[in-house]
Motif scaffolding. Structure first.
Motif, mmCIF file in Angstrom:
data_model
loop_
_atom_site.group_PDB
_atom_site.id
_atom_site.type_symbol
_atom_site.label_atom_id
_atom_site.label_comp_id
_atom_site.label_asym_id
_atom_site.label_seq_id
_atom_site.Cartn_x
_atom_site.Cartn_y
_atom_site.Cartn_z
ATOM 1 N N PRO A 144 0.810 -1.211 0.000
ATOM 2 C CA PRO A 144 0.000 0.000 0.000
ATOM 3 C C PRO A 144 0.853 1.276 0.000
ATOM 4 C CG PRO A 144 0.143 -0.851 2.231
ATOM 5 C CD PRO A 144 0.877 -1.824 1.344
ATOM 6 N N TYR A 145 0.238 2.363 -0.443
ATOM 7 C CA TYR A 145 0.890 3.675 -0.426
ATOM 8 C C TYR A 145 1.197 4.039 1.028
ATOM 9 C CZ TYR A 145 1.396 8.505 -2.357
ATOM 10 O OH TYR A 145 1.841 9.730 -2.785
ATOM 11 N N VAL A 146 2.445 4.423 1.288
ATOM 12 C CA VAL A 146 2.824 4.846 2.648
ATOM 13 C C VAL A 146 3.503 6.209 2.589
ATOM 14 C CG1 VAL A 146 3.056 2.611 3.807
ATOM 15 C CG2 VAL A 146 4.962 3.487 2.430
ATOM 16 N N GLU A 147 3.345 6.964 3.638
ATOM 17 C CA GLU A 147 3.990 8.273 3.742
ATOM 18 C C GLU A 147 4.374 8.527 5.182
ATOM 19 O OE1 GLU A 147 5.495 10.701 2.771
ATOM 20 O OE2 GLU A 147 5.390 10.455 0.610
ATOM 21 N N GLY A 148 5.142 9.588 5.411
ATOM 22 C CA GLY A 148 5.536 9.881 6.778
ATOM 23 C C GLY A 148 5.871 11.336 6.987
ATOM 24 N N LEU A 149 5.820 11.735 8.247
ATOM 25 C CA LEU A 149 6.221 13.083 8.660
ATOM 26 C C LEU A 149 7.080 12.947 9.914
ATOM 27 C CD1 LEU A 149 2.774 14.961 8.496
ATOM 28 C CD2 LEU A 149 4.660 15.211 6.858
ATOM 29 N N ARG A 150 7.960 13.920 10.122
ATOM 30 C CA ARG A 150 8.635 14.002 11.418
ATOM 31 C C ARG A 150 7.573 14.418 12.440
ATOM 32 N NH1 ARG A 150 13.436 18.003 10.681
ATOM 33 N NH2 ARG A 150 11.857 19.358 11.591
ATOM 34 N N LEU A 151 7.739 14.039 13.693
ATOM 35 C CA LEU A 151 6.683 14.300 14.672
ATOM 36 C C LEU A 151 6.364 15.797 14.797
ATOM 37 C CD1 LEU A 151 4.650 13.158 16.661
ATOM 38 C CD2 LEU A 151 6.450 13.076 18.397
ATOM 39 N N GLN B 31 12.791 7.125 10.624
ATOM 40 C CA GLN B 31 12.141 7.765 9.475
ATOM 41 C C GLN B 31 11.403 6.721 8.635
ATOM 42 O OE1 GLN B 31 14.391 10.869 7.307
ATOM 43 N NE2 GLN B 31 13.903 9.736 5.459
ATOM 44 N N PRO B 32 10.079 6.896 8.460
ATOM 45 C CA PRO B 32 9.317 5.890 7.713
ATOM 46 C C PRO B 32 9.702 5.883 6.232
ATOM 47 C CG PRO B 32 7.857 7.385 8.922
ATOM 48 C CD PRO B 32 9.224 7.973 8.970
ATOM 49 N N ARG B 33 9.440 4.762 5.598
ATOM 50 C CA ARG B 33 9.604 4.707 4.142
ATOM 51 C C ARG B 33 8.455 5.492 3.526
ATOM 52 N NH1 ARG B 33 8.765 -0.731 2.357
ATOM 53 N NH2 ARG B 33 6.933 -0.373 3.632
ATOM 54 N N ASN B 34 8.673 6.072 2.344
ATOM 55 C CA ASN B 34 7.550 6.713 1.654
ATOM 56 C C ASN B 34 7.545 6.312 0.190
ATOM 57 O OD1 ASN B 34 9.884 8.551 1.718
ATOM 58 N ND2 ASN B 34 8.582 10.043 0.658
ATOM 59 N N THR B 35 6.336 6.087 -0.310
ATOM 60 C CA THR B 35 6.135 5.386 -1.574
ATOM 61 C C THR B 35 6.916 5.963 -2.747
ATOM 62 O OG1 THR B 35 4.023 4.454 -0.952
ATOM 63 C CG2 THR B 35 4.353 4.815 -3.305
ATOM 64 N N TRP B 36 6.868 7.271 -2.972
ATOM 65 C CA TRP B 36 7.543 7.820 -4.158
ATOM 66 C C TRP B 36 9.047 7.789 -4.006
ATOM 67 C CZ3 TRP B 36 5.977 7.767 -8.829
ATOM 68 C CH2 TRP B 36 4.598 7.726 -9.071
ATOM 69 N N ASN B 37 9.537 7.868 -2.785
ATOM 70 C CA ASN B 37 10.970 7.724 -2.560
ATOM 71 C C ASN B 37 11.402 6.287 -2.853
ATOM 72 O OD1 ASN B 37 13.113 6.969 -0.067
ATOM 73 N ND2 ASN B 37 13.647 8.706 -1.366
ATOM 74 N N LEU B 38 10.581 5.315 -2.492
ATOM 75 C CA LEU B 38 10.896 3.913 -2.788
ATOM 76 C C LEU B 38 10.901 3.683 -4.290
ATOM 77 C CD1 LEU B 38 8.615 2.123 -0.155
ATOM 78 C CD2 LEU B 38 11.111 2.284 -0.100
ATOM 79 N N SER B 39 9.993 4.366 -4.985
ATOM 80 C CA SER B 39 9.842 4.158 -6.421
ATOM 81 C C SER B 39 10.973 4.810 -7.216
ATOM 82 C CB SER B 39 8.481 4.742 -6.826
ATOM 83 O OG SER B 39 8.370 4.771 -8.205
ATOM 84 N N ALA B 40 11.401 6.005 -6.822
ATOM 85 C CA ALA B 40 12.451 6.724 -7.546
ATOM 86 C C ALA B 40 13.233 7.590 -6.545
ATOM 87 C CB ALA B 40 11.842 7.595 -8.633
ATOM 88 N N PRO B 41 14.187 6.954 -5.817
ATOM 89 C CA PRO B 41 14.868 7.639 -4.703
ATOM 90 C C PRO B 41 15.669 8.871 -5.126
ATOM 91 C CG PRO B 41 15.672 5.370 -4.971
ATOM 92 C CD PRO B 41 14.561 5.545 -5.940
#
Ligand code: MTE
Length: 315
Positions: free
Chosen positions: A189-196, A248-258
């Motif tokens: 699934p699509y995942v994203e993250g933010l710093r707290l 730091q969580p993984r995020n989908t677009w970074n995984l796709s094209a870092p």
């Protein structure tokens, strides 16, 4: 949007975008010509100004020439790969999606982990109408009258522990209901993250509606994020899980094209995308290009969170 390993998809996307803009440009030109002649045909006027509901809400960070983007663009020109990769796909293929009942899991490094029914999840939230600027990494932008509440309302109730440093968001994974997930265009699934601290910032908005109505499926019903100082891909849709973590969580677009998409993804006119400039943007529904603003115009509110960080490296 930006899938490098499928150049055929990309070129067809570009063609579609061109058609779309040409239609818009044609309308704008026709209206300008009509107005100069003292005459604006009814249908053109309706298309240009929008036929949907009227925008209401408190403006946040708007510039003096910012006008709400018409309803039909906000709900008809979308990125939501779970329902297809073309801009008009989500409106078409998300039609039958049922966003209720809906469960949101809040877990990880929190004192009060729980599975909430959406209604219970929303209970402590102070829901407001807020008009925000929205900048996509593809160099287009909109002004959107969202309905929602500060993400911090919910995080405070969860009570992050002292180890929690980041927040991870996950979109629903259900290929039967989200047909785009049967294709391997992204790692689902699509995942994203933010710093707290970013997640606790009062501008970080949990969105439940738009133009005073419930959120349409194509915009991420029933619950999505909007982080107005970041590129739109941070604003994850149809959220089912919010997890507090220490890394730091993984995020989908970074995984796709870092090399193209980072974790921070703050809007920055000085850092170009490897394949296009980020210095300007096209406001959907308008004729001319605009200059992109640092942090999408929210620098006064958010820049201090990034003091001392090299924003060229941390893109
Ligand atoms: N969330 C999910 N789950 N899937 C997506 O494909 N696209 C992102 C973001 N959230 C996306 C997503 C991108 S690239 C943008 S620009 C915004 O949603 C678009 O939001 P909008 O369609 O409401 O304008």
């Amino acid at each position: 949007m930006h899938i490098r390993r499928a150049p055929d998809v990309q070129s067809s996307e570009i063609t579609k975008e061109d058609h779309y803009l040409n239609r818009r440009e044609w309308i704008a030109a026709a209206v300008a010509a009509g107005a100069a002649a003292g005459f604006v045909p009814q249908t053109l006027q309706a298309l240009t100004q929008g036929q949907g509901p009227v925008a209401t809400g408190t403006p946040y960070g708007l510039q003096k020439d910012d006008k709400p983007t018409p309803w039909e663009d906000v709900t008809g020109y979308n990125n939501f790969y779970e329902f297809g990769t073309a801009k008009e796909d989500p409106a078409q293929y998300a039609k039958g999606f049922k966003p209720k009942p809906w469960t949101v899991k809040v877990d990880g490094m929190v004192k009060n982990a729980a599975d909430y029914q959406l209604e219970d999840f929303l209970k402590p939230a102070k829901i407001e109408d807020r008009i925000y600027r929205h900048r996509c990494v593809e160099a287009w932008s909109m002004v959107i009258p969202w309905r929602g509440f500060s993400l911090s309302d919910i995080l405070k109730r969860a009570e992050p522990t002292s180890q929690a440093k980041f927040v991870e968001f996950t979109t629903l994974f259900d290929p039967r209901r989200m047909p785009g997930q049967t294709m391997r265009v992204l790692d689902w699934p699509y995942v994203e993250g933010l710093r707290l601290d970013e997640a606790m910032h009062p501008l970080a908005l949990m969105v439940t509606g738009v133009y005073g109505r419930d959120l349409p499926n194509q915009n991420g019903a029933p619950l999505r994020l909007h982080v107005p100082w970041k590129y739109g891909f941070k604003s994850v849709k149809s959220i089912v899980r919010i997890r507090l973590v220490d890394k730091q969580p993984r995020n989908t677009w970074n995984l796709s094209a870092p090399d193209e998409y980072g974790f921070y993804s703050n809007v920055n006119p000085e850092v170009d995308h490897p394949r296009w400039s980020q210095a300007t943007e096209r406001r959907i529904g308008e004729f001319s290009k605009r200059k992109t603003l640092m942090f999408n115009g929210y620098a006064d509110q958010v820049a201090s969170m990034y003091t001392g960080m090299d924003l060229r490296k941390n893109y």
